[in-house]
Design a protein around this motif. Sequence first.
Motif, PDB file in Angstrom:
ATOM      1  N   GLU A  18       0.838  -1.200   0.000  1.00 35.71           N
ATOM      2  CA  GLU A  18       0.000   0.000   0.000  1.00 35.71           C
ATOM      3  C   GLU A  18       0.870   1.246   0.000  1.00 35.71           C
ATOM      4  O   GLU A  18       0.517   2.269  -0.544  1.00 35.71           O
ATOM      5  CB  GLU A  18      -0.939   0.001   1.204  1.00 35.71           C
ATOM      6  N   GLY A  30      -5.964   0.835  -5.962  1.00 33.92           N
ATOM      7  CA  GLY A  30      -6.028   1.955  -6.890  1.00 33.92           C
ATOM      8  C   GLY A  30      -5.768   3.311  -6.279  1.00 33.92           C
ATOM      9  O   GLY A  30      -5.435   4.251  -6.988  1.00 33.92           O
ATOM     10  N   CYS A  31      -5.935   3.415  -4.993  1.00 34.10           N
ATOM     11  CA  CYS A  31      -5.792   4.734  -4.386  1.00 34.10           C
ATOM     12  C   CYS A  31      -4.447   4.885  -3.695  1.00 34.10           C
ATOM     13  O   CYS A  31      -4.249   5.799  -2.912  1.00 34.10           O
ATOM     14  CB  CYS A  31      -6.925   4.979  -3.407  1.00 34.10           C
ATOM     15  N   SER A  32      -3.514   3.966  -3.975  1.00 39.83           N
ATOM     16  CA  SER A  32      -2.236   4.015  -3.277  1.00 39.83           C
ATOM     17  C   SER A  32      -1.262   4.895  -4.033  1.00 39.83           C
ATOM     18  O   SER A  32      -0.441   4.409  -4.786  1.00 39.83           O
ATOM     19  CB  SER A  32      -1.639   2.625  -3.168  1.00 39.83           C
ATOM     20  N   ALA A  33      -1.379   6.164  -3.859  1.00 46.15           N
ATOM     21  CA  ALA A  33      -0.403   7.061  -4.473  1.00 46.15           C
ATOM     22  C   ALA A  33       0.910   6.889  -3.741  1.00 46.15           C
ATOM     23  O   ALA A  33       0.925   6.700  -2.541  1.00 46.15           O
ATOM     24  CB  ALA A  33      -0.861   8.503  -4.358  1.00 46.15           C
ATOM     25  N   PRO A  34       2.046   6.972  -4.474  1.00 45.86           N
ATOM     26  CA  PRO A  34       3.317   6.898  -3.771  1.00 45.86           C
ATOM     27  C   PRO A  34       3.415   8.063  -2.796  1.00 45.86           C
ATOM     28  O   PRO A  34       3.092   9.185  -3.163  1.00 45.86           O
ATOM     29  CB  PRO A  34       4.357   7.045  -4.878  1.00 45.86           C
ATOM     30  N   PHE A  72     -10.639  -2.814  -9.058  1.00 46.84           N
ATOM     31  CA  PHE A  72     -10.238  -2.539 -10.435  1.00 46.84           C
ATOM     32  C   PHE A  72      -9.748  -3.811 -11.121  1.00 46.84           C
ATOM     33  O   PHE A  72      -8.862  -4.489 -10.604  1.00 46.84           O
ATOM     34  CB  PHE A  72      -9.079  -1.533 -10.456  1.00 46.84           C
ATOM     35  N   HIS A  74     -10.142  10.443  -5.636  1.00 54.68           N
ATOM     36  CA  HIS A  74      -9.760   9.064  -5.943  1.00 54.68           C
ATOM     37  C   HIS A  74     -10.020   8.768  -7.429  1.00 54.68           C
ATOM     38  O   HIS A  74     -10.979   9.280  -8.001  1.00 54.68           O
ATOM     39  CB  HIS A  74     -10.488   8.084  -5.022  1.00 54.68           C
ATOM     40  N   PRO A  75      -9.149   7.926  -8.035  1.00 54.21           N
ATOM     41  CA  PRO A  75      -9.091   7.864  -9.502  1.00 54.21           C
ATOM     42  C   PRO A  75     -10.342   7.297 -10.167  1.00 54.21           C
ATOM     43  O   PRO A  75     -10.576   7.579 -11.345  1.00 54.21           O
ATOM     44  CB  PRO A  75      -7.884   6.949  -9.772  1.00 54.21           C
ATOM     45  N   ASP A  76     -11.129   6.523  -9.444  1.00 59.42           N
ATOM     46  CA  ASP A  76     -12.356   5.976 -10.034  1.00 59.42           C
ATOM     47  C   ASP A  76     -13.459   7.033 -10.129  1.00 59.42           C
ATOM     48  O   ASP A  76     -14.542   6.757 -10.647  1.00 59.42           O
ATOM     49  CB  ASP A  76     -12.846   4.750  -9.242  1.00 59.42           C
ATOM     50  N   ASP A 135      -1.167  14.243  -6.702  1.00 55.77           N
ATOM     51  CA  ASP A 135      -1.113  12.785  -6.897  1.00 55.77           C
ATOM     52  C   ASP A 135      -1.738  12.312  -8.206  1.00 55.77           C
ATOM     53  O   ASP A 135      -1.727  11.116  -8.493  1.00 55.77           O
ATOM     54  CB  ASP A 135      -1.858  12.069  -5.754  1.00 55.77           C
ATOM     55  N   ALA A 183       0.345   9.995 -10.496  1.00 56.64           N
ATOM     56  CA  ALA A 183       0.651   8.692  -9.893  1.00 56.64           C
ATOM     57  C   ALA A 183      -0.605   7.818  -9.828  1.00 56.64           C
ATOM     58  O   ALA A 183      -0.558   6.613 -10.099  1.00 56.64           O
ATOM     59  CB  ALA A 183       1.226   8.883  -8.493  1.00 56.64           C
ATOM     60  N   LEU A 184      -1.739   8.433  -9.487  1.00 60.92           N
ATOM     61  CA  LEU A 184      -2.995   7.675  -9.421  1.00 60.92           C
ATOM     62  C   LEU A 184      -3.374   7.148 -10.801  1.00 60.92           C
ATOM     63  O   LEU A 184      -3.830   6.011 -10.943  1.00 60.92           O
ATOM     64  CB  LEU A 184      -4.118   8.565  -8.880  1.00 60.92           C
ATOM     65  N   ASN A 233      -1.137   4.219 -11.814  1.00 61.12           N
ATOM     66  CA  ASN A 233      -1.523   2.993 -11.101  1.00 61.12           C
ATOM     67  C   ASN A 233      -2.760   2.360 -11.737  1.00 61.12           C
ATOM     68  O   ASN A 233      -2.871   1.141 -11.843  1.00 61.12           O
ATOM     69  CB  ASN A 233      -1.771   3.325  -9.625  1.00 61.12           C
ATOM     70  N   LEU A 234      -3.678   3.202 -12.215  1.00 64.16           N
ATOM     71  CA  LEU A 234      -4.894   2.670 -12.826  1.00 64.16           C
ATOM     72  C   LEU A 234      -4.608   2.076 -14.211  1.00 64.16           C
ATOM     73  O   LEU A 234      -5.181   1.052 -14.580  1.00 64.16           O
ATOM     74  CB  LEU A 234      -5.957   3.766 -12.914  1.00 64.16           C
ATOM     75  N   ARG A 253      -1.985   0.582 -14.892  1.00 62.02           N
ATOM     76  CA  ARG A 253      -1.380  -0.702 -14.555  1.00 62.02           C
ATOM     77  C   ARG A 253      -2.455  -1.751 -14.239  1.00 62.02           C
ATOM     78  O   ARG A 253      -2.351  -2.904 -14.619  1.00 62.02           O
ATOM     79  CB  ARG A 253      -0.460  -0.498 -13.347  1.00 62.02           C
ATOM     80  N   MET A 254      -3.521  -1.335 -13.562  1.00 64.59           N
ATOM     81  CA  MET A 254      -4.516  -2.317 -13.137  1.00 64.59           C
ATOM     82  C   MET A 254      -5.628  -2.548 -14.150  1.00 64.59           C
ATOM     83  O   MET A 254      -6.198  -3.624 -14.204  1.00 64.59           O
ATOM     84  CB  MET A 254      -5.110  -1.892 -11.792  1.00 64.59           C
ATOM     85  N   PRO A 295      -7.729   4.767   2.203  1.00 67.24           N
ATOM     86  CA  PRO A 295      -6.328   5.177   2.026  1.00 67.24           C
ATOM     87  C   PRO A 295      -5.988   6.555   2.595  1.00 67.24           C
ATOM     88  O   PRO A 295      -4.854   6.793   2.966  1.00 67.24           O
ATOM     89  CB  PRO A 295      -6.117   5.144   0.511  1.00 67.24           C
ATOM     90  N   LYS A 352      -7.673  -5.727   4.371  1.00 66.87           N
ATOM     91  CA  LYS A 352      -6.204  -5.783   4.358  1.00 66.87           C
ATOM     92  C   LYS A 352      -5.604  -4.416   4.054  1.00 66.87           C
ATOM     93  O   LYS A 352      -4.621  -4.011   4.654  1.00 66.87           O
ATOM     94  CB  LYS A 352      -5.728  -6.762   3.285  1.00 66.87           C
ATOM     95  N   ARG A 353      -6.202  -3.724   3.083  1.00 67.09           N
ATOM     96  CA  ARG A 353      -5.691  -2.401   2.724  1.00 67.09           C
ATOM     97  C   ARG A 353      -5.884  -1.426   3.888  1.00 67.09           C
ATOM     98  O   ARG A 353      -5.003  -0.629   4.192  1.00 67.09           O
ATOM     99  CB  ARG A 353      -6.402  -1.873   1.473  1.00 67.09           C
TER     100      ARG A 353
END
Lengths: 250, 310
Positions: free
Chosen positions: A60, A140-144, B41, B97-99, B125, B128-129, B132-133, B135-136, B206, B289-290
């Motif tokens: 995360e 998806g919301c895990s920005a570095p 995602f 959030h990216p969604d 962000d 970066a967001l 990541n999307l 990627r998924m 998050p 978990k997250r």
Amino acid sequence: MPQRLRLLLPLLGLLICTTALAQDDPLRSPGWNIMVDRFFRDATVIHDERVQVSAPPGAENSHSVPGLVRVEGIEDIQRLLVFADLNPIPRILELTPTTALPTVGFQFKVQQATPLRAAVQTADGTWYVGGTWVDAAGGGCSAPSIASANPDWQDRLGEMAGRQWQQQDGAQRIQFSVIHPMDTGLAPGIPEFHLEEIQVYREDGTLLASLEIESSMAENPRLLLELPGEGTLRIHGRDNNGNRFAGVLR
Amino acid sequence: MNRALLLCLTMLWTLPATAYELSPEEVAPGVWVFEGRQEHFTRENQGDIANTGFIVTGAGVIVIDTGPSARYGRAMHAAIRDVTREPVIAVYITHAHPDHFLGNQAFPEVPIVALPATIEAIKRDGDALTDNLYRMVGAAMEGTDPVVPGHEAIPNRYKVGDRELKFIAAAGHSGKVASDLMILDRTAGVLFAGDVVFHDRAPTTPHADVSAWIAQLDALSELDFRVLVPGHGPVARNHDPIEQTRTYLRWLDAHLREAADAGVHIVEFMNQPLPDRFAALAVAREEYKRSVAHLYPPLEQARLQPLERP
């Protein structure tokens, strides 16, 4: 038909090659042979599930991924090494347990998906290895996050905090943290600057455990150890610039 | 013959992701919702996992959230045109959030509005967001770039066309500062709650401040509305999803504090089974978990006492 065969041959070759390379590694990591060269050259290495490595499946926060190593049923452990095959700095820590249990909790940095492994060496020189994969990106919301953004680290460098819990099995679990930037030297213009060693003593000066630490450990390291017995402890540390830190954990 | 087959195969291989199948549901007169799937995602769902919507006000359409990709935004815009001839006059983004905001490119001509904290977060962000999307979710993201909202939302009551709207800044889900925008259509009695409220789907944390979030949900119970549009999960005609979200967050908070008090290491309980009442929520295990990864480390650190020097 021959044409089809010609197409298949390289594929077959590739299959055989990769199988041969990864066959003795249950995690099938492309970095395993390099790790063997680096840490276990000429030694007997046994993959053993009694060396338990736990970590979340995804990171995360890639600057701080938690890991926990626990070893059950292997006696006479001299060293406990923790590393991540595919990190730029694979070695994370090495614990010489002395009288401590072969248990260590920590957080480390990941650059890309990598196995996290622990290896324990017994008195006869044999290494027993366990591990698990950690994916480098989380949901998806895990920005570095922004590393080393804490502006007051210079004033607080070496500040220690900790706590102990007496476990039901009689072991003394301790967690302690040290304020330290743990710079890897890989970021441009920021030299390598990290905690290098930590020792844990009883109040009477008996050494219980010593740790060597690399900059692949997360900023402001927080460690978990388990010790036999109970009582007050003294924790000493030193970084690669020669700064010394110490604290009393009651 | 062979070449034709090859071409055909190549086309199949490189065919862009399938179109989003977006059909809005009218949950109250003039108020429409696109319900996302209750999943994480994946390439298959193309990131379509959040609820978006729009209100036909009589003086133009206002859009609430734009989904996970430019292509989603365009599909949404097309579906709006099928429903009404009124033009889109504004887009509101509930949070960063990216969604929820990556479809902004589909609305280049209209003001895009968000709370200041949301604008800051997307500036910081957004790239970066988006990476990541990609990627998924993969191909469905093609051409998607983050667009930073250019206008600040000011919480207040507004008259837009035949509607009385109330903009509410809510705290908790995106942090201690009130940075989730909720839109209440007082005329139709519909609350777009954004990710402040989840329904039959485990909440995401998050950037959450759980205490502030619980307090916000307490306040929300007093609000008067008939239809509740959560950020994720089915539309409700009662206040139940508020209670569901609050119950989960209270349990999560207490459970994590208890573990931290006992000195439990994070990975020792991350993999334990969830209580039955929460295990039934969509994506419960993954989100749990997250959440442990987001919320536990500060609690662990807070349990440690400063050590005195020897």
